[in-house]
Design a protein around this motif. Structure first.
Motif, short mmCIF file in Angstrom:
data_model
loop_
_atom_site.label_atom_id
_atom_site.label_comp_id
_atom_site.label_asym_id
_atom_site.label_seq_id
_atom_site.Cartn_x
_atom_site.Cartn_y
_atom_site.Cartn_z
N VAL A 199 -3.61 3.93 0.46
CA VAL A 199 -3.82 3.12 1.66
C VAL A 199 -3.24 1.71 1.47
O VAL A 199 -2.60 1.16 2.37
CB VAL A 199 -5.32 3.06 2.01
CG1 VAL A 199 -5.58 1.99 3.05
CG2 VAL A 199 -5.77 4.41 2.53
N PHE B 46 -0.36 0.14 3.87
CA PHE B 46 -0.52 -1.07 4.67
C PHE B 46 0.51 -2.13 4.28
O PHE B 46 1.03 -2.83 5.13
CB PHE B 46 -1.95 -1.61 4.55
CG PHE B 46 -2.87 -0.94 5.51
CD1 PHE B 46 -3.29 -1.58 6.65
CD2 PHE B 46 -3.28 0.36 5.30
CE1 PHE B 46 -4.11 -0.95 7.57
CE2 PHE B 46 -4.09 1.01 6.21
CZ PHE B 46 -4.51 0.35 7.34
N TRP B 47 0.78 -2.20 2.98
CA TRP B 47 1.83 -3.12 2.55
C TRP B 47 3.14 -2.72 3.23
O TRP B 47 3.86 -3.56 3.76
CB TRP B 47 1.97 -3.07 1.03
CG TRP B 47 3.18 -3.79 0.55
CD1 TRP B 47 3.32 -5.13 0.41
CD2 TRP B 47 4.43 -3.22 0.19
NE1 TRP B 47 4.58 -5.43 -0.02
CE2 TRP B 47 5.28 -4.28 -0.17
CE3 TRP B 47 4.91 -1.90 0.12
CZ2 TRP B 47 6.59 -4.07 -0.59
CZ3 TRP B 47 6.22 -1.70 -0.29
CH2 TRP B 47 7.05 -2.77 -0.64
N ASN C 197 3.15 -3.51 7.07
CA ASN C 197 3.06 -4.91 7.48
C ASN C 197 4.10 -5.82 6.85
O ASN C 197 4.38 -6.89 7.37
CB ASN C 197 1.66 -5.46 7.16
CG ASN C 197 0.64 -4.87 8.09
OD1 ASN C 197 0.86 -4.78 9.28
ND2 ASN C 197 -0.47 -4.43 7.53
N ARG D 118 6.25 -0.02 13.38
CA ARG D 118 5.20 -0.58 14.24
C ARG D 118 5.77 -0.97 15.61
O ARG D 118 5.15 -0.75 16.64
CB ARG D 118 4.59 -1.81 13.57
CG ARG D 118 3.51 -1.45 12.58
CD ARG D 118 3.12 -2.64 11.76
NE ARG D 118 2.68 -3.76 12.58
CZ ARG D 118 2.86 -5.04 12.25
NH1 ARG D 118 3.46 -5.35 11.13
NH2 ARG D 118 2.43 -5.98 13.04
N PRO E 109 -4.23 2.63 12.27
CA PRO E 109 -4.47 3.06 10.89
C PRO E 109 -5.84 2.65 10.34
O PRO E 109 -6.50 3.45 9.68
CB PRO E 109 -3.35 2.40 10.10
CG PRO E 109 -2.34 1.99 11.09
CD PRO E 109 -3.04 1.80 12.40
N ILE E 110 -6.28 1.42 10.65
CA ILE E 110 -7.58 0.99 10.13
C ILE E 110 -8.68 1.87 10.75
O ILE E 110 -9.62 2.29 10.08
CB ILE E 110 -7.83 -0.49 10.46
CG1 ILE E 110 -6.81 -1.34 9.72
CG2 ILE E 110 -9.24 -0.90 10.06
CD1 ILE E 110 -6.87 -2.80 10.05
#
Lengths: 263, 363
Positions: B207, B211-212, B215, B224, B292-293
């Motif tokens: 995860v 996320f890295w 973002n 995104r 995603p969160i």
């Protein structure tokens, strides 16, 4: 620059664009006017590859670009903005701008892991460019703001900024001045003129504000019911009987007659 | 004011005070026993299961956010990834390679991910791309993904068989129930399975990388952007086919990791993965599709609800309320009906908050 030949777009029985043939000269700022539902935005969609035409052709510098997908047209230097400003709402203004130039090093999946220094060097240049663009458009105080929080007019500026991140050849502006206050409109107008003069952008813009058109555009094309009604300088268009009947209305004509008689 | 005046009246008798303290200590031990039992049978399994669901839901939510359809084949993609990894593990084991005390499957995982990525890219080229070029409605893509699901399902069963396969090796426990009891002197034991621990650690790493990536990297940002506004992304020069390709590769990686962790923690049986589809979708939807969160939060919500509701609380209750001797198991729902929990939560969320807890895209 751009040559459109016999372009048709039918939605079922409705002929949104009905045999449009026109030319946009390189280095010009061409205005596109016409009543609502005249097919102006559909014409933009057809040229910019968002919609496939029913028939007809679009040429750019002599090359047939009909039906090419938007990202290919982008790399050929053909850009557009939207009537209702689009933005990547969850990203900052700067990120929005930095996303634009295509074919970046960081887009290759291996570079993401092994070419980080190369990406960083390239992104440094893009960041500088984004800062310049934001300064040019006087939105540099908003650079870390989420794009979704911008006002309508600021989003329009961001749209314009997007086209400045690359060396575009021709930019299609869809009502860039709509819903924008007078001061901001002047900023946008100045930006367009500077881009046209200093970076030899060609513009084609849909607009309803006749003063704005008159200040920037030559020539002006008037569309109605999917067809080109008239083409010429702003004075010619304003005096054209068909245009007055279809779009400007007789009120303007009367006013113009009054103005000329009083002079 | 004297000291005696300040002491509360109920502590004036010495014997009474000692008795009070003793009973408090025993209460404390009972409470600890209850907590350990709860941790052993509810919390740890739920955290491990939640991590597996979260990884699965992340894959579903990414497909939904970027390719804009609900991928019913996701459960079977997980099965395919696990299968590829198991075949690799067996080959490594036959070669005598081992990663003791870690399971050998970790070594085979990269190969399994690569195989699954190739597999989903082939499916995309052969099946999904056609419908994408037609600009088909999402509901058509959903039905198409069901077709892919059945084919993948058949393929996995054909290759590895329908039976249960065990491929976990290395240390079974970090701490066994007996060791824990000896260590603490409590009546209840807390067994920490190494696979459960591994699941959590790997899930956190995956995860964090995801996320890295989303973002901080240009590719992640274009993904995104594509999810946020497809028209604008195209007009910004983002190549859609490339974004689609990256999405599939990342989804293949997520699905394989989730599938292998689930297989290690429980056991690998192709049909189980098909059944996992419901809790995975429930997780993604509860968290908010495309977010995603939300997918991660949803995974844990579903896992905790499922395990808590189907756990027999008799033992825990026995410690907490010694006077109460329940006749039944104090179980809200039999484990046979565990999928009903996902359904229940799904319905409640869709009724009262259709965009999910974290405001994903409305269904």
């Amino acid at each position: 620059m751009i040559r459109v030949e016999g372009l048709h777009k039918h939605f079922g029985g409705f002929h949104a664009v009905d045999g449009v043939t026109l030319k946009i000269a390189p280095g010009s700022i061409t205005g596109l006017i016409g009543p609502n539902g005249a097919g102006k935005t559909t014409l933009f969609n057809l040229i910019a590859g968002t919609l496939p035409p029913t028939s007809g052709h679009v040429f750019m510098n002599g090359e047939d670009i009909t039906g090419l997908p938007p990202h290919d047209l982008f790399h050929k230097g053909l850009l557009r903005t939207f009537q209702i400003a689009h933005e990547f709402a969850s990203m900052s203004v700067r990120e929005n701008l930095m996303l634009v130039p295509g074919h970046q090093q960081g887009e290759r999946i291996w570079n993401t892991w092994i070419g980080r220094r190369r990406i960083a060097a390239e992104e440094e240049g893009i960041r500088k460019k984004a800062d310049e663009v934001m300064e040019f458009l006087t939105i540099d105080h908003l650079k870390d703001e989420r794009a979704g929080n911008l006002s309508g007019g600021q989003k329009k500026l961001l749209e314009l900024g997007r086209t400045m991140m690359v060396d575009a050849q021709i930019v299609f502006l869809d009502e860039v001045g709509a819903g924008v206050n007078r001061t901001l409109l002047r900023t946008i107008g100045d930006a367009i003129q500077r881009l046209n003069r200093e970076r030899s952008y060609t513009f084609c813009m849909i607009e309803h504000d006749m003063d704005f058109i008159g200040r920037l555009c030559d020539p002006v094309i008037c569309m109605a019911e999917g067809k080109v009604l008239a083409e010429g300088t702003i004075e010619q268009i304003k005096a054209n009987d068909h245009v007055i009947e279809a779009y400007l209305g007789t009120g303007l004509k009367n006013r113009m007659i009054k103005e000329t008689s009083s002079e | 004011m004297s000291v005696a005046d300040r002491t509360p009246p109920w502590t004036s008798s010495g014997t009474c005070r000692i008795g009070f303290r003793l009973s408090r200590l025993e209460d404390g031990l009972d409470f600890l026993n209850a907590f350990v039992a709860f941790a052993n049978f509810v919390m740890l399994p739920a955290v491990a299961y939640g991590s597996q669901l979260a990884l699965g839901a992340l894959g579903v939510t990414m497909i939904y956010g970027i390719l804009r359809f609900s991928n019913f084949a996701h459960g079977d993609t997980m099965a395919f990834g696990a299968m590829a990894t198991i075949l690799g593990t067996w080959w490594l084991q036959a070669m005598g390679v081992s990663l003791d005390p870690f399971p050998t499957a970790l070594l085979a995982l990269p190969a399994g991910i690569a195989a699954t990525a190739v597999f989903v890219l082939i499916t995309d080229r052969l099946v999904y791309r056609f419908y994408r070029e037609q600009k088909s409605a999402p509901v058509i893509l959903v039905i198409v993904s069901m077709g892919v699901m059945f084919v993948t399902n058949g393929l996995v069963r054909f290759v590895i068989g329908v039976d249960e396969q065990r491929f976990a090796d290395g240390a079974r426990f970090i701490i066994t129930a007996r060791e824990f009891k000896e260590l603490t002197g409590l009546k209840e034991g807390l067994a920490i399975k190494s696979t459960a621990m591994l699941t959590v650690v790997v899930a956190i790493i995956v995860v964090a990388i995801l996320f890295w990536f989303l973002n901080r990297t240009r590719t992640g940002k274009s993904m995104r952007a594509f999810s946020d506004n497809e028209d604008l992304a195209l007009l910004s020069g983002i190549n859609p086919e490339r974004v689609v390709m990256f999405t599939w590769i990342m989804v293949a990686a997520l699905a394989t990791v989730a599938g292998v962790l689930y297989g290690l923690d429980k056991s690998f049986k192709p049909f189980n993965y098909f059944q996992l589809l419901l809790p995975i979708f429930a997780s993604a939807i509860v968290g908010g599709l495309g977010n995603p969160i939300g997918a991660i939060a949803g995974g844990f919500v579903i896992a905790f609800s499922e395990v808590t509701i189907t756990y027999a609380f008799k033992k825990v209750a026995g410690y907490l309320i010694p006077a109460w001797e329940p006749q039944g198991l104090v179980q809200l729902l039999s484990t046979d009906y565990k999928f009903a929990v996902s359904f229940g939560i799904l319905i409640v969320v869709l009724l009262f908050r259709p965009t999910g807890l974290f405001r994903g895209k409305a269904l």
